[in-house]
Design a protein around this motif. Structure first.
Motif: not given
Lengths: 211, 211
Positions: A168, A171, A176, A185-186, A189-190, A193, A211, B150, B152, B156, B159-160, B162-163, B166, B197-198
DNA sequence: ACCTGAACACCGTTCAAGT
DNA sequence: ACCTGAACACCGTTCAAGT
């Protein structure tokens, strides 16, 4: 600008070099760091540095070492300030990303690959890096003792968490993840999760919560 | 080494410059890239490049653009080859980390912060980066349609993910995750934790399964 | 012990000139 | 249109010399 004094630099030049390097990094980024500028700014020859560091790389390495120390302190402070439990762990995650975003150029020096894994480097760099990681391990071990996270290998679990917040952070620094509040927000959320990801099966939020 | 020919470079010099830059990056890392060497290797003046790129940064930007394209292709191939469902998603995660590890210097050009978010840069870079991200979004949307993840916001969620990959990739490249097979073990664990998690609450592995 | 100043071998980039 | 060659303003680093 005062005329550079002709006498020796007073006090700790090594300390002054590290401070000036970090200040330059914050101001102009890593590319703005030149030995000439730093020397001139301290009223010292551009080769005076070689009495205190092997080369430019070693100076940057010193800056990185202090960065890992500051990161660890920020993480521990968040963990303690948040109550050393689930809330503290969330605070730690937020503090990690905030540290990276607020000190992006410094963070890039720490993780920019300037210190090749193969080539020899200061063992203090590994030590301070391990120290920051340990703050994460300690927190997870405490949560585990409370039955709040899974019974997995705590170092593996910590690596997973580290990768997530580091990802995170990277990025975000790279632009990005764009937009107002998108990083926050990310992160939020992370961390949600992450709770269902590594949280103990017996301690999951109600299945109805969406959510 | 043959004498450089005195005539114009045949064919596509732009293409040759990109290829030679990437080859140098693979061989010696980003620091090994000098316009002089690349020119000499192609039997061309070191300033010939300026007919095809604005400057050195623009050349590296071109290399980064092609990196994002290759990454997207690797992700899509893994997703399709894995069956476009849960197994395909895991394959995609493994493919992401493998791409970064196998092309570490190239990956660093893509994410090394050479192309400042504020300063103006080639829109193609954003477009190809978005393209690689889209591969992730598409896969997650497919899983969501099957009720496997999920409900969601899919961007978003992407992105989670990807992070996370990454972050693993960056730590691996930086040598922060060391030891034989450690990167693979972390990737496997991370993908397991990503499932809880997701993954959709209704599609979780049996609660008795430990580890 | 600590620092200087000249020198060296590199860079990226500009620009008038060539074909 | 495409490329060259000299020139310019920078780098990091070395080293003999100074105090």
């Amino acid at each position: 600008m005062p005329k550079p004094r002709r006498q020796y630099h007073h006090g700790n030049l090594r300390r002054a070099l590290l401070d000036e390097a970090l200040a330059t990094i914050r101001r102009e980024g890593i590319e703005g760091v030149t030995l000439r500028d730093i020397g001139a700014r301290l009223g010292v020859s551009r080769t005076a540095l070689y009495r205190h560091f092997a080369d430019k790389r070693a100076l940057l390495e010193g800056v990185a070492i202090e960065g890992f120390r500051a990161l660890r302190e920020a993480l521990v402070a968040a963990w303690r300030g948040g109550g050393e439990a689930r809330a503290g762990f969330r605070a730690m995650g937020r503090a990690y990303v905030r540290f990276a975003v607020d000190n992006s150029a410094h963070y890039r020096v720490m993780f920019g690959g300037f210190f090749a894994p193969d080539c020899d480097h200061d063992p203090a760099l590994d030590a301070e890096g391990a120290g920051a990681f340990q703050a994460l391990v300690d927190a997870l071990a405490a949560l585990q003792a409370e039955g709040l996270v899974r019974d997995d290998d705590v170092e593996l679990m910590a690596s997973h968490v580290w990768a997530l917040v580091h990802g995170i952070a990277m990025l975000a620094i790279d632009g990005q993840v764009s937009g107002e509040g998108a990083v926050e927000a990310l992160t939020r959320y992370a961390l949600d999760r992450l709770r269902t990801g590594i949280g103990a099966p017996a301690d999951q939020p109600a299945a109805s919560s969406k959510r």
